[in-house]
Design a protein around this motif. Structure first.
Motif, PDB file in Angstrom:
ATOM      1  N   ASN A  43       0.712  -1.045  -0.010  1.00  0.00           N
ATOM      2  CA  ASN A  43       0.059   0.039  -0.058  1.00  0.00           C
ATOM      3  C   ASN A  43       0.725   1.283   0.069  1.00  0.00           C
ATOM      4  O   ASN A  43       0.384   2.226  -0.564  1.00  0.00           O
ATOM      5  N   VAL A  44       2.046   1.115   0.711  1.00  0.00           N
ATOM      6  CA  VAL A  44       2.974   2.406   0.692  1.00  0.00           C
ATOM      7  C   VAL A  44       3.200   2.663  -0.626  1.00  0.00           C
ATOM      8  O   VAL A  44       3.538   3.689  -1.019  1.00  0.00           O
ATOM      9  N   PHE A  45       3.667   1.370  -1.275  1.00  0.00           N
ATOM     10  CA  PHE A  45       4.096   1.377  -2.756  1.00  0.00           C
ATOM     11  C   PHE A  45       3.000   2.215  -3.658  1.00  0.00           C
ATOM     12  O   PHE A  45       3.381   3.059  -4.385  1.00  0.00           O
ATOM     13  N   LEU A  46       1.850   1.695  -3.621  1.00  0.00           N
ATOM     14  CA  LEU A  46       0.879   2.082  -4.225  1.00  0.00           C
ATOM     15  C   LEU A  46       0.220   3.624  -4.088  1.00  0.00           C
ATOM     16  O   LEU A  46       0.232   4.551  -5.000  1.00  0.00           O
ATOM     17  N   ILE A  47       0.361   3.995  -2.864  1.00  0.00           N
ATOM     18  CA  ILE A  47       0.146   5.538  -2.497  1.00  0.00           C
ATOM     19  C   ILE A  47       1.093   6.288  -3.377  1.00  0.00           C
ATOM     20  O   ILE A  47       0.953   7.397  -3.779  1.00  0.00           O
ATOM     21  N   SER A  48       2.573   5.833  -3.112  1.00  0.00           N
ATOM     22  CA  SER A  48       3.623   6.657  -3.836  1.00  0.00           C
ATOM     23  C   SER A  48       3.505   6.779  -5.275  1.00  0.00           C
ATOM     24  O   SER A  48       4.001   7.809  -5.850  1.00  0.00           O
ATOM     25  N   HIS A  49       2.643   5.920  -5.772  1.00  0.00           N
ATOM     26  CA  HIS A  49       2.386   6.216  -7.447  1.00  0.00           C
ATOM     27  C   HIS A  49       1.160   6.373  -7.643  1.00  0.00           C
ATOM     28  O   HIS A  49       0.518   6.400  -8.831  1.00  0.00           O
ATOM     29  N   LYS A  50       0.341   7.145  -6.674  1.00  0.00           N
ATOM     30  CA  LYS A  50      -0.842   7.345  -6.828  1.00  0.00           C
ATOM     31  C   LYS A  50      -1.924   6.530  -7.306  1.00  0.00           C
ATOM     32  O   LYS A  50      -2.791   6.923  -8.112  1.00  0.00           O
ATOM     33  N   MET A  51      -1.759   5.715  -6.668  1.00  0.00           N
ATOM     34  CA  MET A  51      -2.646   4.115  -7.204  1.00  0.00           C
ATOM     35  C   MET A  51      -3.559   4.150  -5.913  1.00  0.00           C
ATOM     36  O   MET A  51      -3.449   4.209  -4.746  1.00  0.00           O
ATOM     37  N   PRO A  52      -4.848   3.297  -6.305  1.00  0.00           N
ATOM     38  CA  PRO A  52      -5.759   2.917  -5.091  1.00  0.00           C
ATOM     39  C   PRO A  52      -5.030   2.104  -4.244  1.00  0.00           C
ATOM     40  O   PRO A  52      -4.228   1.099  -4.731  1.00  0.00           O
ATOM     41  N   GLU A  53      -5.410   1.888  -2.972  1.00  0.00           N
ATOM     42  CA  GLU A  53      -4.878   0.794  -2.055  1.00  0.00           C
ATOM     43  C   GLU A  53      -5.511  -0.424  -2.214  1.00  0.00           C
ATOM     44  O   GLU A  53      -6.658  -0.468  -2.437  1.00  0.00           O
ATOM     45  N   ILE A  54      -4.755  -1.399  -1.536  1.00  0.00           N
ATOM     46  CA  ILE A  54      -5.774  -2.570  -1.264  1.00  0.00           C
ATOM     47  C   ILE A  54      -6.391  -2.468   0.008  1.00  0.00           C
ATOM     48  O   ILE A  54      -6.098  -1.790   1.181  1.00  0.00           O
ATOM     49  N   ARG A  55      -7.832  -2.583  -0.129  1.00  0.00           N
ATOM     50  CA  ARG A  55      -8.856  -2.406   1.031  1.00  0.00           C
ATOM     51  C   ARG A  55      -9.447  -3.370   1.460  1.00  0.00           C
ATOM     52  O   ARG A  55      -9.639  -4.419   0.604  1.00  0.00           O
ATOM     53  N   THR A  56      -9.960  -3.644   2.660  1.00  0.00           N
ATOM     54  CA  THR A  56     -10.604  -4.647   3.388  1.00  0.00           C
ATOM     55  C   THR A  56     -12.256  -4.519   3.153  1.00  0.00           C
ATOM     56  O   THR A  56     -12.841  -3.390   3.308  1.00  0.00           O
ATOM     57  N   ILE A  57     -12.735  -5.511   2.622  1.00  0.00           N
ATOM     58  CA  ILE A  57     -14.102  -5.526   2.420  1.00  0.00           C
ATOM     59  C   ILE A  57     -14.815  -6.418   3.551  1.00  0.00           C
ATOM     60  O   ILE A  57     -14.402  -7.598   3.560  1.00  0.00           O
ATOM     61  N   ARG A  58     -15.652  -6.055   4.292  1.00  0.00           N
ATOM     62  CA  ARG A  58     -16.093  -6.866   5.438  1.00  0.00           C
ATOM     63  C   ARG A  58     -16.808  -7.926   5.132  1.00  0.00           C
ATOM     64  O   ARG A  58     -17.361  -8.139   4.041  1.00  0.00           O
ATOM     65  N   ASN A  59     -16.436  -8.872   5.830  1.00  0.00           N
ATOM     66  CA  ASN A  59     -16.888 -10.487   5.811  1.00  0.00           C
ATOM     67  C   ASN A  59     -16.332 -11.119   4.232  1.00  0.00           C
ATOM     68  O   ASN A  59     -16.834 -12.218   3.858  1.00  0.00           O
ATOM     69  N   LYS A  60     -15.487 -10.105   3.630  1.00  0.00           N
ATOM     70  CA  LYS A  60     -15.154 -11.044   2.434  1.00  0.00           C
ATOM     71  C   LYS A  60     -13.661 -11.147   1.940  1.00  0.00           C
ATOM     72  O   LYS A  60     -13.373 -12.170   1.631  1.00  0.00           O
ATOM     73  N   GLY A  61     -13.005  -9.969   2.521  1.00  0.00           N
ATOM     74  CA  GLY A  61     -11.299 -10.269   2.391  1.00  0.00           C
ATOM     75  C   GLY A  61     -10.951  -8.951   1.978  1.00  0.00           C
ATOM     76  O   GLY A  61     -11.598  -8.047   2.305  1.00  0.00           O
ATOM     77  N   MET A  62      -9.761  -9.021   1.176  1.00  0.00           N
ATOM     78  CA  MET A  62      -9.313  -7.615   0.723  1.00  0.00           C
ATOM     79  C   MET A  62      -9.174  -7.707  -0.874  1.00  0.00           C
ATOM     80  O   MET A  62      -9.099  -8.721  -1.354  1.00  0.00           O
ATOM     81  N   LEU A  63      -9.241  -6.520  -1.227  1.00  0.00           N
ATOM     82  CA  LEU A  63      -9.477  -6.433  -2.832  1.00  0.00           C
ATOM     83  C   LEU A  63      -8.715  -5.094  -3.186  1.00  0.00           C
ATOM     84  O   LEU A  63      -8.588  -4.035  -2.784  1.00  0.00           O
ATOM     85  N   LEU A  64      -8.010  -5.323  -4.269  1.00  0.00           N
ATOM     86  CA  LEU A  64      -7.297  -4.108  -4.941  1.00  0.00           C
ATOM     87  C   LEU A  64      -8.149  -3.866  -6.269  1.00  0.00           C
ATOM     88  O   LEU A  64      -8.249  -4.678  -7.255  1.00  0.00           O
ATOM     89  N   THR A  65      -8.680  -2.931  -6.296  1.00  0.00           N
ATOM     90  CA  THR A  65      -9.608  -2.401  -7.457  1.00  0.00           C
ATOM     91  C   THR A  65      -8.845  -1.672  -8.359  1.00  0.00           C
ATOM     92  O   THR A  65      -8.499  -0.556  -8.190  1.00  0.00           O
ATOM     93  N   LEU A  66      -8.628  -2.060  -9.579  1.00  0.00           N
ATOM     94  CA  LEU A  66      -7.715  -1.102 -10.511  1.00  0.00           C
ATOM     95  C   LEU A  66      -8.349  -1.217 -11.891  1.00  0.00           C
ATOM     96  O   LEU A  66      -8.984  -2.197 -12.366  1.00  0.00           O
ATOM     97  N   GLU A  67      -7.960  -0.010 -12.500  1.00  0.00           N
ATOM     98  CA  GLU A  67      -8.580   0.070 -14.280  1.00  0.00           C
ATOM     99  C   GLU A  67      -7.457  -0.597 -14.986  1.00  0.00           C
ATOM    100  O   GLU A  67      -6.428  -0.938 -14.388  1.00  0.00           O
ATOM    101  N   GLN A  68      -7.903  -0.985 -16.026  1.00  0.00           N
ATOM    102  CA  GLN A  68      -7.059  -1.827 -16.822  1.00  0.00           C
ATOM    103  C   GLN A  68      -5.795  -1.113 -17.152  1.00  0.00           C
ATOM    104  O   GLN A  68      -4.705  -1.732 -17.201  1.00  0.00           O
TER     105      GLN A  68
END
Length: 699
Positions: A43-68
């Motif tokens: 996530n530190v790396f993603l923030i430094s490149h102005k990208m979305p972070e890996i986020r936690t979705i309740r009761n499901k897990g973690m997801l990194l949502t990116l455009e193509q």
């Protein structure tokens, strides 16, 4: 970032669904706490490149949502950091093996150390593991001044090793994809040594010469051919070859494939190399009775396997025995040849098959030693899973309803067996009549079929009819989706009644063909049977095959014959069939030649031999004869010698003699009965003992 961090990062980039800590912890063999630390670093790396972070979705897990575009950007950033920085040990070992066996230039370890940016001690450990892996194949790794790393071993074994290592390292070969986005590190390294454009050329020629249909073995055949070509271009040759190429229609296609490939790539391999690759490609074939010397073994094993799996699972496979045996036998013929030649076929559905058809899979696994006794080689999990698919298809067919209210086609990119499995599932679970299983290259045929719906295992662009994309094996969560699809298209409901038994009609059509001067060949029989199936005309297929007592006449039985050796035993037992015109003299010569070339494979059980050759070697019509031997004869089969009774089978196709084969299996399992038969002094007594089981079945 460390190797492991990069690998976790790539998992998130490529995943379109949530990943859990437990799942990642199990895959990477580290604690949940360590996984959290790795994700924080990402996530530190993603923030430094102005990208979305890996986020936690309740009761499901973690997801990194990116455009193509963001995914491509990240791939580029990682590649620019030098992909070799992030190779883990398994990836380095894979690259080393490919480099040693396929590189056009000498490979020196100091160059690889620099390329991977690792220490000498790490490289030493990598090489220790490489040597250990290759030693299992009987291949030594030598370091020679000015030549670099050299592999020492049988050239045939080295080629098989490369193919095996590629299959173990890469789940699916995506060389037809135009874009490289999403390729694994192993795939990228493979394409360094075997360029993707070469694979595409081979694939194109395959479609032009062998088959335009999708085939579950296609990618495997293309990859093996590419490895052969790469080794040949390195001038690593098979010096001499005793491979025999059968003159069959399938091998003519393979010869055409190899000829066209050599012409396109402007190469001229010696005859030994041409014969080698054609022979090896034969092992990818779902064999036929006329193209494999093991056809009798394949049929015996298929019958025994059906009986065994039915006994273990208590599923009545005998209800669909005819269709099951035909597909299973053809697969078994190719399997025997593959396993003997140490060719491993990758099954992309292996884990799914194990999960949903575990009872059948484990029953086949228990039967595996019987197959291994023939092949003398281990039967892989992938091959067991392929056999399971054939049985799974029959399970659905056994349970399916007889009335259907939707007409559909299945489009499948995993091969015919998997497409049929999906078709039978649709029939079993829903009121769906699947008229055809098509490949992506056969979409034009849909317009010619009387269907309303399309079920596909891949995304399709086809606007004329409703389409639903489903997995090859219908899981519980998919059923609701299919039911909703059918409900949305309920205007296409139909009613079909197919309760009538049409076996008598089938016989009448065959009689009409004979009366008009035609011959009932294998193709005519199969085409007629398929026509009845497509028109919902039910046939009792068990009635269509003669029993042993229907074919073996008194004049075909020879008792207490004096034969000094196995050749004279074959010649003697064949005489009645020669006299009746069932076979030609060339068939007798072919039977003897086969034993001379392939060994005593015709000794199929304790004291029991079944002399046979291929139909095109001189068979005119179905026939069988038998001779008991006054003095047992040694054929050279340590486990089953000496032979006391020998049969001679003249088969014209893959199906008409199956009941005869079942009778022989009964004999294989009954040494006491063989002893009783060999002690007979008159034909009537012999017939009484031989047919006693058949007579019980008819009462």
């Amino acid at each position: 970032m460390k190797d492991r961090t990069i690998q976790i990062f790539k998992r998130f980039i490529r995943s379109d669904y949530c990943l859990t800590l437990d799942e990642l912890s199990e895959d990477f063999q580290i604690s949940n706490r360590t996984i959290r630390n790795e994700i924080n670093e990402i996530n530190v790396f993603l923030i430094s490149h102005k990208m979305p972070e890996i986020r936690t979705i309740r009761n499901k897990g973690m997801l990194l949502t990116l455009e193509q575009t963001e995914k491509k950007q990240l791939d580029t950033i990682i590649d620019e950091k030098n992909e070799f920085d992030y190779l883990n040990r398994e990836e380095r070992i894979f690259d080393l093996i490919l480099a040693f066996s396929l590189s056009e230039h000498p490979i020196f370890l100091y160059q690889k150390e620099s390329e991977y940016q690792i220490s000498k001690s790490t490289m030493d450990e990598d090489m220790r593991r490489v040597r250990s892996i290759l030693l299992e194949y009987g291949i030594e790794v030598l370091s020679i001044p000015k030549q670099g790393i050299v592999l020492k071993g049988s050239e045939r074994t080295i080629r098989t090793m490369i193919y095996d290592v590629v299959n173990q390292s890469i789940d699916s070969l995506r060389f037809l994809d135009e874009k490289d986005a999403g390729l694994s590190v192993s795939e990228k390294h493979l394409f360094r040594y075997i360029p993707k454009n070469v694979l595409k050329k081979i694939d194109y020629i395959y479609h032009q010469t062998i088959s335009s249909k999708e085939d579950i073995y296609r990618n495997q055949l293309v990859m093996f051919t590419a490895i052969w070509l790469s080794r040949y271009l390195r001038q690593e040759l098979i010096v001499n070859s005793d491979w025999e190429v059968w003159d069959t229609d399938q091998n003519k296609l393979r010869t055409s494939f190899v000829d066209q490939l050599c012409q396109t790539l402007a190469v001229r391999p010696p005859t030994s190399e041409i014969n080698y690759i054609i022979f090896m490609l034969e092992t990818f074939n779902t064999g036929s009775i006329s193209s494999s010397v093991e056809w009798v073994q394949a049929q015996l094993l298929s019958i025994q396997l059906i009986q065994y799996v039915e006994q273990i699972t208590q599923i009545p496979f005998s209800k669909k025995e005819e269709s099951l045996h035909e597909g299973l036998y053809r697969h078994m013929a190719g399997l025997i040849s593959r396993v003997k030649s140490e060719i491993q076929i990758l099954n992309p559905l292996k884990e799914t098959v194990k999960r949903y058809y575990g009872n059948i899979y484990f029953a086949i696994e228990k039967f595996a030693p019987t197959i291994e006794a023939i092949t003398k080689k281990h039967l892989s999990d992938d091959e067991i899973a392929f056999l399971t698919i054939h049985f799974s298809t029959s399970v659905s067919a056994i349970n399916q309803e007889l009335k259907y209210i939707y007409k559909a086609v299945v489009v499948c990119n995993h091969g015919t067996a998997t497409g049929r499995l999906l078709a039978e599932h649709l029939k079993e679970l829903f009121n769906i009549d699947v008229l055809a299983v098509l490949s992506t290259g056969e979409l034009d045929l849909i317009k010619k079929l009387d269907v309303d719906l399309i079920f596909s295992t891949l995304s399709l662009t086809y606007f004329e009819k409703p389409i639903l994309v489903v997995d090859p094996i219908i899981k519980i969560e998919s059923r609701k989706k299919i039911q909703e699809f059918l409900e949305r298209n309920r205007q296409f409901k139909r009613l079909v009644n197919n309760d009538n038994d049409s076996t008598e009609l089938f016989y009448k059509v065959l009689d009409l063909i004979k009366e008009s001067g035609g011959t009932i060949s294998s193709n005519i029989y199969q085409t007629l049977e398929n026509t009845f199936d497509q028109n919902h005309l039910k046939i009792n297929k068990r009635e269509l095959q003669p029993m042993l007592k229907d074919v073996l006449k008194k004049s075909d039985i020879l008792l207490l014959e004096k034969c000094p050796d196995w050749k004279s035993a074959i010649q003697r037992v064949a005489r009645p069939l020669l006299k009746e015109g069932c076979i030609k003299e060339s068939y007798v010569k072919a039977m003897i030649a086969s034993v001379n070339e392939f060994g005593p494979y015709i000794v199929i059980g304790k004291h029991l031999a079944l002399a046979h050759a291929r139909p095109e070697d001189g068979v005119n019509k179905l026939g069988i004869s038998v001779a008991t031997l006054a003095e047992p004869v040694v054929f050279g089969n340590e486990a089953n010698d000496p032979v006391k009774i020998i049969f001679c089978l003249a088969a014209v196709d893959s199906f008409s003699h199956l009941n005869i084969m079942k009778s022989l299996i009964e004999l294989i399992n009954d040494e006491t009965k063989i002893t009783r038969l060999t002690n007979c002094t008159n034909i009537t007594e012999f017939e009484t003992i031989l047919y006693e089981d058949e007579l019980k079945e008819t009462k």
